[in-house]
Design an enzyme around this catalytic site. Sequence first.
Site, short mmCIF file in Angstrom:
data_model
loop_
_atom_site.label_atom_id
_atom_site.label_comp_id
_atom_site.label_asym_id
_atom_site.label_seq_id
_atom_site.Cartn_x
_atom_site.Cartn_y
_atom_site.Cartn_z
CB CYS A 4 2.53 3.56 4.72
SG CYS A 4 1.78 5.03 4.45
CG ASN B 207 -0.22 0.06 2.45
OD1 ASN B 207 0.90 -0.35 2.70
ND2 ASN B 207 -0.45 0.92 3.43
CD GLU C 56 0.64 -0.02 6.47
OE1 GLU C 56 -0.43 0.68 6.83
OE2 GLU C 56 1.47 0.60 5.68
#
Length: 987
Positions: free
Chosen positions: A570, A568, A572
């Site tokens: 970020c 995604n 994670e």
Amino acid sequence: MRVSHVRKRDGRQGEFDFSRIRSALSRAFEAGGEGREETGENEHHDKVEATAAEIEKMIRSWEDAQLAAIGPGAELPAIPVEEIQEMAETALMKCGYFETAKRYIRYRYHHGLERRETGRQRKEDAESGKMAVATGSGQRVSFSRENLEAYLNQQRQLLGKVKAAEIDSSRISRMVLEGLGETVSTAELRLLSVQAAAGLIEEDPVYDEYAALLLRQAHARELLASEAGESGYFTAYRQGFIREINRGIELSYFDPRLAEFNVEAMSQAIKPERDMELRYIGSETLRERYLLQIEGKPSETYQGFWMRVAMGLALNEANKEEKALEFYELMSSLRFIPSTPTLFHAGLEHPQLSSCYLSTVNDDLSHIFKVMGDNAALSKWSGGIGNDWTRVRGTGAWIASTKVHSQGVIPFLKIANDVTVAINRSGKRRGATCAYLETWHYDIEDFLDLRRNTGDDRRRTPDMNTANWIPDLFMKRVEAQGEWTLFSPDETPDLHDLYGSDFEKRYEEYEAAAARGEINLFKNVEAEKLWRKMLSRLFETGHPWITFKDPSNIRSPQDHAGVVHNSNLCTEITLNNSSDETAVCNLGSINLPRHLRAISDESGGDNNTGAAFVELDEELIAGTVSTAIRMLDNVIDINYYPTEEARRSNMRHRPIGLGILGFQDALFMQGLGFHHEEALAFADRSMEVISWNAIMASSQLAAEKGAYDSFKGSKWDRGILPQDSLDILEAQRGIDIDVPRGGALDWEPVRQSVKKHGMRNSNTMAIAPTATISNIAGVYPCIEPAYKNLYVKSNMSGEFTVVNRYLVQELKAMDLWNDQIRELLKFRDGSVQEITQIPAELRERYLEAFEIDPVTLLRFTARRSKWIDQSQSHNVFMKGSSGKMLDTIYRSAWRMGLKTTYYLRTLAASQIEKSTLDAKVYGYTQKRGAGASAGGDESSPATGSTPENQPVAKVAGVGLALAAAPMTAVQGAEICNLLDPDCEACQ
């Protein structure tokens, strides 16, 4: 422009409007007889536009440098009005309008004198009682410094005797006098008091609590017309909540189902004293961005906000009021905080509560633009986006329908970039997207260049993040210094859905086919050369990020239901997606420091850390995790889905991502540094405890509500837990993964529960960056080390300096917190390593992010990773410019079996403004003008010397000081060229 606010001279902020700069320039030319009538409309317009264009360039450079300087996840600060005026002067001279520039300089000088004289007069009027103050009721009374100090003293007593004694309210009142404007009201006096207290946080963290208290008071008066501490305040607070809910429903802001609650009973459960849990930046962050705004003003109290979110997350519960109170208790005590979209929208008419969306793009024109439309819809409701573009054919591939060659994936990425810019998420933050591409794609080399600031702008994506999706086979070829082949996916379509040994086998078959001339479009490159180019671009631009396809898939609990094609925004989240399913994740984080408990010192001696004896409260964690999992699962059913693909995926698989924040705080509270083996053990144990309880809670929820639809055949169903999958990855690779196995807990009860009841959620854990919600909680973000021991934060009220409160607490205990140490800490930009007055044990423990070995930090992430079914946002902090070190870091990440990494942050130059330091002692350490060398000369300090006879800190030559940044942020710096065969560091 990316900057959204301007900071005025009094510290307050307003909306940034570039048209006002044009207007000011026009007036400047008119004042010298060069207006429209004198020179003609066209010439006047050309002069204004030429100057404005130069100013715009300077502002963009300022923005780039600020984004490089501020820490990961932060937002642009307001641009000071003086900075804009300096730019205007420079632009006028650069354009050759010297007479206008001289007039402008004289104008600024004379207005500065007038402001000082006006300020002096206002201060005299205030102290003599001649200044009138407008009260909330509309009356005008004489300003009284005595009344102001009485108010400040009354508030500081609420902190308790010990802390109240450390607050200098007289000093704050003097600062308020200096900030008075031409007109003043009691509301403005309260806010000026807040700003004055916040300005002293760098001297003593007790002012952090005091500023928060004053802000709470100002906010309460604004909403409730009641003084905090007065008789009836709690009653007014609770009645205010009832008004908030009724008004929000009436104006169609709130979900009308909130009226189904016994709002009176909910109001009685509110705990106004919990406002005291918030520190200043947390209070200000909630007030600025999270509290419901009606007509541009916050219309919720802090506790009313938490209760509204709790009610919004309990709408579908059978015993909704009981569960809402349970949720409220968790959030208002700051033990657990949901992600920003959940906080933004819970209880609202359009409750888009999910954090991130992951989609894959087909090699089809209509689907490409459908995904872009989906991106716009998802961004509109505050979702962060990850797009997989690997299926789109490469440059030069044949298009049978139109009988032409394809332009490849890059032009579409440019359009996706512009879609990102066009959408403002929930009106509160810019749209954000990350594009992923697999390393075998024919266009991968052009993809690496997307964030460069040179080359064709039509093939650049300055506003969109990018990430490499790297298969294990590529890393093996790098290690073996072998060749790598690039393919167009229209000729190798199945590679996209293969991983592990299946990918390796098929990839080698395609290489053989290419060698036989059976594939039209391919390219052979040296794997190590491509790897170096990846690292070089990462080093230079901060992109593309390094993420790994095989660990993300081989360890996925959902390996039976599809493929993880990308992460995604970020990095994670590692969830399956397809053309029919846009993966969705719902996030929230446990505040780890709130789950430590004091223990007695049975030895009766000193623990030699300066910190209290504390340990993990595993019972409290169990309760928090159980409730948090339920809250996150509720998001799935309550959520407003902008696209059908997102709804279908989330309802079928029900993934959630429980993470942590405040890991660094938890270490400080235990007297541990990142170099301690005990700290590594704590990372392992704390994540194991959370994992045990998260999986058990999801299984117990399945017993109550049923397992998720695609449970059958999953790793859960096959009895494979996250820690078991590490061995599977190792076997697939055929290479050892150097991460200790095993744990401290008995996992048999969890295994039996999953076997009996299944799982409510396909995925349960992911550690997100938590940059903003960590501010609310008043702790360091997620798993990050302390970025700085002294740093600048910015909000709508201005900028203020923050000091590490744990360090100050220990120095106070040693009677070492004094003006000299403060100034040395500021001079050293927060680092304590060269401050010999501080004991060595403290210097060793209070290392900043760039002073810790980056491979050591990877080991912490690897220890946590074995317990997590998704991934972690791991920022890499690297000091220096060694290509060899960069190579070591990312090879180590792969060898440890990590699924993803996030930003690369590299140390540039000084961050803290040193204008308060004595130049006779510390040298002239101010910002240097544009054009100065970023690197500076180690042997030639600007002027003078430090108390330790060390050279003055180097300052970036971009008109302002920089901190951590991609390497190119330091203009003029000499950086390591990773592709240079003669570079000694690269050998």
